[in-house]
Scaffold this motif. Structure first.
Motif, mmCIF file in Angstrom:
data_model
loop_
_atom_site.group_PDB
_atom_site.id
_atom_site.type_symbol
_atom_site.label_atom_id
_atom_site.label_comp_id
_atom_site.label_asym_id
_atom_site.label_seq_id
_atom_site.Cartn_x
_atom_site.Cartn_y
_atom_site.Cartn_z
ATOM 1 N N SER A 1 0.837 -1.204 0.000
ATOM 2 C CA SER A 1 0.000 0.000 0.000
ATOM 3 C C SER A 1 0.870 1.252 0.000
ATOM 4 O O SER A 1 0.568 2.241 -0.674
ATOM 5 C CB SER A 1 -0.925 0.012 1.220
ATOM 6 N N HIS A 2 1.947 1.208 0.769
ATOM 7 C CA HIS A 2 2.891 2.328 0.811
ATOM 8 C C HIS A 2 3.462 2.603 -0.578
ATOM 9 O O HIS A 2 3.766 3.756 -0.913
ATOM 10 C CB HIS A 2 4.020 1.976 1.798
ATOM 11 N N GLY B 1 1.874 2.222 -3.399
ATOM 12 C CA GLY B 1 0.859 2.614 -4.363
ATOM 13 C C GLY B 1 -0.162 1.571 -4.752
ATOM 14 O O GLY B 1 -1.014 1.821 -5.604
ATOM 15 N N THR C 1 -3.499 -0.617 -4.521
ATOM 16 C CA THR C 1 -4.857 -0.477 -3.986
ATOM 17 C C THR C 1 -5.643 -1.724 -4.360
ATOM 18 O O THR C 1 -5.184 -2.531 -5.195
ATOM 19 C CB THR C 1 -5.555 0.763 -4.590
ATOM 20 N N SER D 1 3.626 6.504 -6.933
ATOM 21 C CA SER D 1 2.460 7.298 -6.546
ATOM 22 C C SER D 1 2.430 8.653 -7.242
ATOM 23 O O SER D 1 1.372 9.278 -7.348
ATOM 24 C CB SER D 1 2.445 7.501 -5.023
ATOM 25 N N ASP D 2 3.591 9.136 -7.716
ATOM 26 C CA ASP D 2 3.693 10.431 -8.400
ATOM 27 C C ASP D 2 4.707 10.266 -9.532
ATOM 28 O O ASP D 2 5.869 9.958 -9.281
ATOM 29 C CB ASP D 2 4.158 11.506 -7.412
ATOM 30 N N ASP E 1 9.543 7.191 -5.418
ATOM 31 C CA ASP E 1 8.943 6.888 -4.113
ATOM 32 C C ASP E 1 10.047 6.464 -3.147
ATOM 33 O O ASP E 1 11.147 6.054 -3.556
ATOM 34 C CB ASP E 1 7.901 5.785 -4.259
#
Length: 269
Positions: A194-195, A197, A199, A250-251, A256
């Motif tokens: 989860s950390h 990214g 889901t 995540s971006d 990350d």
């Protein structure tokens, strides 16, 4: 509370993805690297962020604690991204990896980089360190070599960690030092992905590739270091928290980060 629990809906999918991973780590790593199409920030390799920012965070400690006159061995070199950066700070850098496909890729990506070589080596195999140390002696060096380990120990079991430690002890010799940096994420596997990214609806492709094909990662901090590098065999010079970078997940504009742990050690005579 409900939103925090939703991430556990990923459990069945993660179990399915990881079920096909080879149990033999030699096979797993070579198969993984055989499938890699691209590396760097937009590539397939989760832990190759494609920047030198993580390395720059290590340079001050490397130059302070490691003898810059000695060569350096990058254990678990993968595609050689850190090996190439290490060559700028030592007379030469040797990348070793259990995967022949990783070494082929590292050699290709390092074409034109001076003072860098690569070799297939299983550094958990008894005697691997002694054989590598003998090769350095044949080239005229008798005082050992420095060792760099990044992101290797956290995917090994306790037995293999101990075996690797004994091998790098042989490589370090009289003057060499060992620098290690490992992920030290203290949550469970669901919290970890989860950390990065994941889901219940989607998992970033580089992360999914690692889950499908590679050993389940653990964490490596002070407790694990004391077991793998016991104080009667090793002197701890410095340790503390660090950051391990991955490809952007995540971006898309930045790497990350995973909480990590570093240590600098030298063998006790």
């Amino acid at each position: 509370m409900l939103s925090a629990l939703k991430k556990y809906l990923m459990v069945p999918k993660l179990m399915r993805l990881s079920a096909g991973a080879p149990t033999d780590h030699h096979v797993a790593w070579d198969l993984f690297w055989s499938k890699v199409k691209t590396t760097g920030a937009a590539g397939d390799v989760l832990w190759d962020a494609g920047t030198d920012s993580e390395m720059q965070g290590y340079v001050e400690r490397l130059t302070r604690h490691l003898d810059a006159a000695l060569p350096v061995v990058d254990v678990g070199c993968g595609n050689g991204s850190f090996t190439r950066r290490l060559a700028a700070h030592f007379p030469c850098a040797v990348g070793v990896d259990v995967s022949a496909h990783a070494v082929q890729r590292a050699t290709a990506e390092s074409a034109g980089t001076p003072d860098v070589t690569f070799a297939v080596r299983d550094m958990t195999e008894p005697g691997a360190g002694s054989r590598l140390a003998e090769e350095f002696e044949e080239l005229g060096g008798t005082d050992g070599a420095n060792v760099f380990i990044r992101g290797v120990l956290h995917v090994l079991n306790e037995r293999d960690r101990g075996a690797l430690a004994e091998n790098v002890r042989s490589i370090a010799g009289l003057r060499g030092r060992v620098f290690l940096a490992e992920t030290d994420f203290r949550g469970n596997a669901i919290e970890y992905v989860s950390h990065l990214g994941a889901t219940p609806r989607s998992i970033p492709a580089p992360l999914e590739g690692a889950i499908r094909g590679l050993p389940m990662p653990g964490h490596f901090g002070p407790k694990e270091r004391k077991l793998a590098f016991p104080s009667d065999r090793w002197e701890l010079i410095e340790d503390g928290p660090t950051v391990i970078e991955t490809v952007p997940l995540s971006d898309p504009t930045r790497a990350d980060q995973i909480p990590g742990y570093f240590a600098v050690l030298k063998p006790r005579n």
